[in-house]
Design a protein around this motif. Sequence first.
Motif, PDB file in Angstrom:
ATOM      1  N   ALA A   1      10.710  -4.693  16.440  1.00 20.75           N
ATOM      2  CA  ALA A   1      11.261  -3.386  16.783  1.00 20.75           C
ATOM      3  C   ALA A   1      10.205  -2.430  17.315  1.00 20.75           C
ATOM      4  CB  ALA A   1      11.935  -2.770  15.559  1.00 20.75           C
ATOM      5  N   GLU A   2       8.979  -2.552  16.841  1.00 20.67           N
ATOM      6  CA  GLU A   2       7.907  -1.657  17.275  1.00 20.67           C
ATOM      7  C   GLU A   2       6.832  -2.461  18.008  1.00 20.67           C
ATOM      8  OE1 GLU A   2       8.042   1.556  17.007  1.00 20.67           O
ATOM      9  OE2 GLU A   2       9.783   1.763  15.676  1.00 20.67           O
ATOM     10  N   ARG A   3       5.711  -2.718  17.324  1.00 16.24           N
ATOM     11  CA  ARG A   3       4.662  -3.570  17.863  1.00 16.24           C
ATOM     12  C   ARG A   3       4.271  -4.575  16.796  1.00 16.24           C
ATOM     13  NH1 ARG A   3      -0.314  -1.151  20.864  1.00 16.24           N
ATOM     14  NH2 ARG A   3      -0.328  -3.338  21.502  1.00 16.24           N
ATOM     15  N   ILE A   4       3.627  -5.650  17.198  1.00 19.02           N
ATOM     16  CA  ILE A   4       3.183  -6.661  16.245  1.00 19.02           C
ATOM     17  C   ILE A   4       2.302  -6.005  15.183  1.00 19.02           C
ATOM     18  CG2 ILE A   4       1.727  -8.707  15.947  1.00 19.02           C
ATOM     19  CD1 ILE A   4       4.447  -9.299  17.212  1.00 19.02           C
ATOM     20  N   GLY A   5       2.658  -6.232  13.914  1.00 20.57           N
ATOM     21  CA  GLY A   5       1.875  -5.681  12.813  1.00 20.57           C
ATOM     22  C   GLY A   5       2.074  -4.206  12.571  1.00 20.57           C
ATOM     23  N   TRP A   6       3.118  -3.607  13.138  1.00 22.03           N
ATOM     24  CA  TRP A   6       3.333  -2.163  13.007  1.00 22.03           C
ATOM     25  C   TRP A   6       3.638  -1.750  11.575  1.00 22.03           C
ATOM     26  CZ3 TRP A   6       7.489   0.937  11.591  1.00 22.03           C
ATOM     27  CH2 TRP A   6       7.400   2.287  11.945  1.00 22.03           C
ATOM     28  N   GLY A   7       4.279  -2.614  10.805  1.00 23.69           N
ATOM     29  CA  GLY A   7       4.666  -2.286   9.439  1.00 23.69           C
ATOM     30  C   GLY A   7       3.556  -2.574   8.442  1.00 23.69           C
ATOM     31  N   ALA A   8       3.946  -2.912   7.222  1.00 23.98           N
ATOM     32  CA  ALA A   8       2.984  -3.080   6.138  1.00 23.98           C
ATOM     33  C   ALA A   8       1.961  -4.181   6.409  1.00 23.98           C
ATOM     34  CB  ALA A   8       3.726  -3.375   4.829  1.00 23.98           C
ATOM     35  N   SER A   9       2.345  -5.203   7.174  1.00 29.80           N
ATOM     36  CA  SER A   9       1.412  -6.301   7.441  1.00 29.80           C
ATOM     37  C   SER A   9       0.156  -5.833   8.171  1.00 29.80           C
ATOM     38  CB  SER A   9       2.098  -7.395   8.269  1.00 29.80           C
ATOM     39  OG  SER A   9       3.055  -8.083   7.505  1.00 29.80           O
ATOM     40  N   GLY A  10       0.273  -4.794   8.982  1.00 30.54           N
ATOM     41  CA  GLY A  10      -0.885  -4.300   9.711  1.00 30.54           C
ATOM     42  C   GLY A  10      -1.528  -3.076   9.119  1.00 30.54           C
ATOM     43  N   ARG A  11      -0.871  -2.425   8.161  1.00 24.55           N
ATOM     44  CA  ARG A  11      -1.376  -1.156   7.625  1.00 24.55           C
ATOM     45  C   ARG A  11      -2.076  -1.299   6.283  1.00 24.55           C
ATOM     46  NH1 ARG A  11       3.165   3.411   8.932  1.00 24.55           N
ATOM     47  NH2 ARG A  11       4.276   2.294  10.569  1.00 24.55           N
ATOM     48  N   ASN A  12      -2.071  -2.462   5.700  1.00 20.84           N
ATOM     49  CA  ASN A  12      -2.511  -2.617   4.314  1.00 20.84           C
ATOM     50  C   ASN A  12      -4.029  -2.669   4.193  1.00 20.84           C
ATOM     51  OD1 ASN A  12      -3.405  -5.654   4.204  1.00 20.84           O
ATOM     52  ND2 ASN A  12      -1.490  -5.598   5.364  1.00 20.84           N
ATOM     53  N   GLY A  13      -4.503  -2.807   2.965  1.00 17.56           N
ATOM     54  CA  GLY A  13      -5.933  -2.802   2.706  1.00 17.56           C
ATOM     55  C   GLY A  13      -6.657  -4.068   3.081  1.00 17.56           C
ATOM     56  N   GLY A  14      -5.934  -5.136   3.427  1.00 13.69           N
ATOM     57  CA  GLY A  14      -6.568  -6.351   3.910  1.00 13.69           C
ATOM     58  C   GLY A  14      -7.007  -7.327   2.838  1.00 13.69           C
ATOM     59  N   PHE A  15      -6.525  -7.202   1.603  1.00 11.62           N
ATOM     60  CA  PHE A  15      -6.901  -8.120   0.526  1.00 11.62           C
ATOM     61  C   PHE A  15      -6.163  -9.450   0.693  1.00 11.62           C
ATOM     62  CE2 PHE A  15      -8.626  -4.354  -0.909  1.00 11.62           C
ATOM     63  CZ  PHE A  15      -9.037  -4.321  -2.230  1.00 11.62           C
ATOM     64  N   VAL A  16      -6.874 -10.553   0.572  1.00 10.06           N
ATOM     65  CA  VAL A  16      -6.268 -11.883   0.645  1.00 10.06           C
ATOM     66  C   VAL A  16      -6.714 -12.653  -0.596  1.00 10.06           C
ATOM     67  CG1 VAL A  16      -5.818 -13.904   2.076  1.00 10.06           C
ATOM     68  CG2 VAL A  16      -6.536 -11.767   3.160  1.00 10.06           C
ATOM     69  N   SER A  17      -5.847 -12.726  -1.594  1.00  6.47           N
ATOM     70  CA  SER A  17      -6.192 -13.368  -2.865  1.00  6.47           C
ATOM     71  C   SER A  17      -4.935 -13.924  -3.507  1.00  6.47           C
ATOM     72  CB  SER A  17      -6.856 -12.359  -3.809  1.00  6.47           C
ATOM     73  OG  SER A  17      -5.972 -11.303  -4.119  1.00  6.47           O
ATOM     74  N   PRO A  18      -5.065 -14.894  -4.410  1.00  2.00           N
ATOM     75  CA  PRO A  18      -3.879 -15.492  -5.029  1.00  2.00           C
ATOM     76  C   PRO A  18      -3.160 -14.520  -5.958  1.00  2.00           C
ATOM     77  CG  PRO A  18      -5.811 -16.914  -5.255  1.00  2.00           C
ATOM     78  CD  PRO A  18      -6.299 -15.586  -4.795  1.00  2.00           C
ATOM     79  N   GLY A  19      -1.903 -14.856  -6.249  1.00  2.00           N
ATOM     80  CA  GLY A  19      -1.145 -14.083  -7.215  1.00  2.00           C
ATOM     81  C   GLY A  19       0.025 -13.344  -6.600  1.00  2.00           C
ATOM     82  N   TYR A  20       0.804 -12.720  -7.463  1.00  2.00           N
ATOM     83  CA  TYR A  20       2.013 -12.001  -7.070  1.00  2.00           C
ATOM     84  C   TYR A  20       2.004 -10.605  -7.670  1.00  2.00           C
ATOM     85  CZ  TYR A  20       3.639 -16.671  -5.823  1.00  2.00           C
ATOM     86  OH  TYR A  20       3.753 -17.929  -5.258  1.00  2.00           O
ATOM     87  N   ALA A  21       2.899  -9.755  -7.190  1.00  2.00           N
ATOM     88  CA  ALA A  21       3.038  -8.426  -7.780  1.00  2.00           C
ATOM     89  C   ALA A  21       3.548  -8.531  -9.216  1.00  2.00           C
ATOM     90  CB  ALA A  21       3.982  -7.570  -6.944  1.00  2.00           C
ATOM     91  N   LYS A  22       4.386  -9.514  -9.471  1.00  2.00           N
ATOM     92  CA  LYS A  22       4.894  -9.736 -10.818  1.00  2.00           C
ATOM     93  C   LYS A  22       3.804 -10.380 -11.671  1.00  2.00           C
ATOM     94  CE  LYS A  22       9.093 -11.606 -13.046  1.00  2.00           C
ATOM     95  NZ  LYS A  22       9.793 -10.333 -13.224  1.00  2.00           N
ATOM     96  N   ASP A  23       3.638  -9.884 -12.872  1.00  2.00           N
ATOM     97  CA  ASP A  23       2.616 -10.390 -13.778  1.00  2.00           C
ATOM     98  C   ASP A  23       2.811 -11.882 -14.046  1.00  2.00           C
ATOM     99  OD1 ASP A  23       2.060 -10.840 -17.004  1.00  2.00           O
ATOM    100  OD2 ASP A  23       0.497  -9.688 -15.979  1.00  2.00           O
ATOM    101  N   ALA A  24       1.698 -12.618 -14.134  1.00  2.98           N
ATOM    102  CA  ALA A  24       1.763 -14.073 -14.312  1.00  2.98           C
ATOM    103  C   ALA A  24       2.535 -14.462 -15.572  1.00  2.98           C
ATOM    104  CB  ALA A  24       0.350 -14.650 -14.360  1.00  2.98           C
ATOM    105  N   ASP A  25       2.345 -13.729 -16.656  1.00  9.19           N
ATOM    106  CA  ASP A  25       3.066 -14.042 -17.896  1.00  9.19           C
ATOM    107  C   ASP A  25       4.560 -13.795 -17.729  1.00  9.19           C
ATOM    108  OD1 ASP A  25       0.726 -14.751 -19.159  1.00  9.19           O
ATOM    109  OD2 ASP A  25       0.409 -12.758 -20.043  1.00  9.19           O
ATOM    110  N   ALA A  26       4.923 -12.762 -16.974  1.00  7.54           N
ATOM    111  CA  ALA A  26       6.343 -12.473 -16.748  1.00  7.54           C
ATOM    112  C   ALA A  26       6.989 -13.545 -15.880  1.00  7.54           C
ATOM    113  CB  ALA A  26       6.487 -11.098 -16.086  1.00  7.54           C
ATOM    114  N   ILE A  27       6.256 -14.069 -14.915  1.00  3.93           N
ATOM    115  CA  ILE A  27       6.782 -15.166 -14.100  1.00  3.93           C
ATOM    116  C   ILE A  27       7.044 -16.383 -14.977  1.00  3.93           C
ATOM    117  CG2 ILE A  27       6.281 -16.776 -12.224  1.00  3.93           C
ATOM    118  CD1 ILE A  27       4.624 -14.567 -10.911  1.00  3.93           C
TER     119      ILE A  27
END
Length: 427
Positions: free
Chosen positions: A57-83
């Motif tokens: 709709a806009e440009r490639i990476g216009w949304g959160a994928s292009g605006r974020n802090g750039g961290f690339v690490s394992p895991g989820y937003a949901k806590d591991a114990d809760a999963i």
Amino acid sequence: MSYIDTFYRRTIDDNCAFPVLSDIAECDTCVIGGGLAGITTALQLLRAGQAVVILEAERIGWGASGRNGGFVSPGYAKDADAIERAVGADHARKLHALSIEGMKFVRDTIGELDIVAAAPTHGIMRVVRYENSQTLLARADYLQREFDYSVEYMSRDQVQDVLRSKRYFQALRDPQAFHIHPLNYLRAVAREIERLGGRIFEGSPALSCDFSRSEKIVRTARGEIRTRRVVVAGGGYTTGLIPKMKRSFLPIATYVMMTEEAPDLIRQAITTTDAVGDNRRAGDYYRVVEGGKRLLWGGRITTRAASSAALAAELRREMARTYPQLADLKIETSWSGLMSYARHLMPQIGQLHPDVWYCTAFGGHGLNTTAIGGKVIAEAILGESDRYELFKPFGLVWAGGIGGLTAAQLTYWKLQAQDWWRERSSV
């Protein structure tokens, strides 16, 4: 100014622009959404020989994928114990293994395509703001035992040797995790998609869809796509194109600021190139950028859009409380963006109708999970695996509408209060 004009104006690799769809195009798979999930799906399908069209709709990476802090690490937003409580230990292990694979996929893609502009830097520290050494040591042991994945425990003295703040206690340092310039990564992958024969149309929001026949129709203002399959890979800016998807996530705003150029001052507080995130819900995350000249600092969430300048002032106060030596460090710019959060705090990945797929709700998960989401959807389309079904317990559940947003804000305030109490107890 747009976020591209501000955060990325000095470093963006902007040799990347695509036309508006203004005709009829045919393909094997149409991907709606030009963020990391959609781009990854398209890349994998093209590598397998499919004809692919991406509508953005806009440009490639216009949304959160292009605006974020750039961290690339394992895991989820949901806590591991809760999963684990939700799906059991074996299922939880498989999900975590996928998140590790997603991180490695991004790393390998940077290497394969020689994406120098992504500026990958290894090392992410997860710090705690209260005494929690036993929990961290147990987590490090679990990752080594179950996944052969090594992280480094750091004592309080070791942490404060590189992060000169009295706020921090211990940390786990992940030397395999890394941080990048996310928009440069996305645009490099988009150029590879174009090289492989994929077609990308920017400024072309999907306005309606017809999934009633074997040939699916996706219409824009000036054209249409005729396709065998559709992948909807939107995020926080997703419209009501598919109402069931729109109802299944909450658009949550987050905020980022960038400091002035002051390398000597920054080194008085931070002497590591590692990215840093603390253990609070919606806590601070930051990293030095541009060779240590500036500090990128993010955090805070709101359930409705707020002034990024006002929130940046709040972030700056938090930065100065964490590092009093940075009290005179000025903020040069700030921006915000909408993430999509599901009520269950997990990504939503699956099949909506025959040959219609969804891949969304990646808020708070990091770039790794978005990448693996696109990868497993591509595998399912190609008949290579059914690994997408690992996410089946976390489907398109109703997020609660306005009531859900209110509940999310109240939950955030509750978690902030709990964080405050734990930190106060450790002083």
